[in-house]
Design an enzyme around this catalytic site. Sequence first.
Site, short mmCIF file in Angstrom:
data_model
loop_
_atom_site.label_atom_id
_atom_site.label_comp_id
_atom_site.label_asym_id
_atom_site.label_seq_id
_atom_site.Cartn_x
_atom_site.Cartn_y
_atom_site.Cartn_z
N GLY A 179 0.82 -1.21 0.00
CA GLY A 179 0.00 0.00 0.00
C GLY A 179 0.85 1.25 0.00
O GLY A 179 0.69 2.13 -0.83
N GLY A 198 1.71 -6.49 4.02
CA GLY A 198 3.03 -7.04 3.76
C GLY A 198 4.02 -6.73 4.86
O GLY A 198 5.19 -7.12 4.79
N LEU A 232 9.17 -6.30 17.99
CA LEU A 232 8.20 -7.37 18.18
C LEU A 232 8.54 -8.62 17.38
O LEU A 232 8.24 -9.74 17.80
CB LEU A 232 6.80 -6.87 17.80
CG LEU A 232 6.32 -5.65 18.61
CD1 LEU A 232 4.97 -5.18 18.08
CD2 LEU A 232 6.24 -5.97 20.10
N LYS A 290 7.41 0.81 19.26
CA LYS A 290 7.25 2.01 18.44
C LYS A 290 7.16 1.61 16.97
O LYS A 290 7.45 0.48 16.58
CB LYS A 290 8.43 2.96 18.63
CG LYS A 290 8.54 3.59 20.01
CD LYS A 290 9.74 4.54 20.06
CE LYS A 290 9.84 5.30 21.36
NZ LYS A 290 11.01 6.20 21.39
N GLY A 291 6.79 2.58 16.14
CA GLY A 291 6.73 2.35 14.70
C GLY A 291 8.11 2.24 14.09
O GLY A 291 9.03 2.95 14.48
N GLU A 297 8.37 3.14 8.59
CA GLU A 297 8.68 4.36 7.85
C GLU A 297 9.96 5.03 8.31
O GLU A 297 10.55 5.83 7.58
CB GLU A 297 7.51 5.34 7.97
CG GLU A 297 6.25 4.83 7.31
CD GLU A 297 5.05 5.74 7.52
OE1 GLU A 297 4.29 5.93 6.57
OE2 GLU A 297 4.88 6.26 8.64
#
Length: 734
Positions: A246, A474, A622, A693-694, A697
């Site tokens: 995406g 994905g 994770l 956390k992310g 990106e």
Amino acid sequence: MTTSLRIDEPDHRNRLDHMAQGTLGEPLDRPEGPLKVTGTAAYADEWQPEGLCHGVLVRAAIAKGRVTAVGAEAVAALPGVLAVITDDRLLRHPAQGMAAKAPAQGPDQITYFGQPVVALVVAESFEQARHGAEALQVSYARDDDAVLDLESPDAPVDAPDAKQTARGDLDRAMAEAAHALDVVYRTPGHVSAAMEPHAAIAAWDGGLLTLRGSYQMLRFNRLELADALGVEPDAVRILAPYVGGGFGSKLGISHEAVAAAIAAQQLKRPVSVVLSRQQVFGCTMHRSETRQRIRLAADADGRLIGIGHEALVGNLPGEAFAEPVTQATPFVYGGEHRVTGLRVARLNRTCAGSVRAPGEAVGHTALEGAMDELAEAAGIDPVELRRRNIPPQDPVRGVPFSSHTMARCLDHGAEAFGWHRRQPQPGQVRDGEWLIGLGMASAVRVNMVVEARARVRLTPDGRAEVESDMTDIGTGTYAVLTQIASEMLGLPMDRVTTRLGDTDLPPGSGSGGSFGAASTGTAVFLACEALRRDLCHRLECEEEDLTLKDGMAVAGNRRVALTELLAGQTLAEIGHVTPGAVAKKVRQATYGAYFAEVAVNAVTGEARVRRMHGTFAAGRILNAKTARSQCLGAMVFGIGMALTEELLFDPRHGHMVNHDFAEYHLPVNADVPAIAVDLLEERDPWVNPMQAKGIGELAICGAAAAVTNAIYNACGVRIRHLPATPDKILAGLP
């Protein structure tokens, strides 16, 4: 039962450090991996309901104006054609996501070349529908005042108040600085270029719509589709269990979803609408091109006393989204005197929206190029310059950082890469006709948690089921959510089943903004924590004293099989997380550092990345395998941004010229060297109970600058207008 958490305070319990199963954080395979590699995971357009027919959108051949006539009758008579559907709702621009309503526009209005017009040709086969769409004659009334260039003096420009900030006196700081830099960087438009094109299959059952699509944010997409069709959200179900990429392009619904739903309702048959690759490029969304003015003022020691970052971006008239170029600049480096600003030029080009890491992907790239220039002017090593300018707290808001790992990433990356071997003077290292240079840049990305829900069940046979409308584009969502439940409930991975991508399930966060795993993962954590309390009630112990491992529950001197403890019952809990006051109390971010070795051909100006290293810290990791994969992919994005990727528009009418994989030059295997990724362990109690956390990106934000800075070190050519194509390099070579 629902367990809700509003994140208002830090959570110092480190609960996941005290679990026993040992699955979380490990580099485990994706549970759905075998389905994908054997072709049995059904993507959006791989469903084959009985009676399926196919629709193809007709697109505008002008940049601005209106439709005056559609030659539907001739096309309707073609073999296999079932209908030529005209409907004003087909004109709506694709939504950015987050349930934003599409901008209002008059019937038949065209605002960019390639926009789907009020026609969808539906036929028994895709080939017949495509032939009908190509044969359809559309008449237009053309407006001659289309604006096609970001920097055109004719472009209407907005300057949103919320995007303009100033503190101190930057002009004075520039005048008094020992080292001052005032430069302009430009980046072109980019596209997400996901492997799976946008696709939707719609079917109605009475007044209920089921749509199988390729979308990232289902709880919002449902609202957007209902709004576009003029129906209640309860009448819409969206299924997207597998999404083939995406990168922001599928945050919101696009034309194919609305078109398929309208056609299916009219024909009373399932309808598939799939965008061709050219249509994906030309009528969904792209990253805006940017013009960025960066001013840096530093003292004799290289410490910033002033920083300015002002950007011009583009979008269609009426669109609320503006590429947040300056998003990280207010907090990434120190400096008392500061100016940030963002202006939006209204253009008759394809809708601009989020492409992976909106904001920092292009904004921090330009800033890191300028920081490299400042390091050279001040005679300071680029790594040391960045270390000196790490602020002790958020320079603008005055709040502490929840954690700060940039210095650790810089030091670790420099050591692992061998940065000490860099020659500061450009052009000093040669290998035949290739000039060799080393470059670096920091990475930074804002960190977010958004509202999310997930349901977890424990069944009498000692298995767990995780359910949410969260999507896996994905990125590894199936794996990560399964691992969280496995760890919290003490079950092997093969005894946990995760169901995603269905709006009938509890609404998760959706995939975007690098908030998916942390947000929906926290919802799973909360549900599992509630289930652990349910089990403790049966064992008559405290939750902290309970150990769950391999389907056994241990507390004190008791050891009981989970199946025995459940006694034939099913336990179910819903976890619900919402962001809270921590966003105001601290500044949350993730950090990293890139190092690149680049060879520049002294004859042709060609640049080749020889090796690249990234070090990142993003809270608790994770799944080490999927996290590393995300970073590898993001750094490949950075290589493409630096060397090859550039949307090109015909200046006469705004037609996107390179609208497919043949002409939009994505990096391929030959362009990508061995990439090393190191993930540093971090615990940040402010972000969520999991301390995750992310990461998806983060690893693109500044990556391109490491490559262009290495080009400068190799040959002395400074690239301020990306990408660094051979013509730009060759023009500056001796």
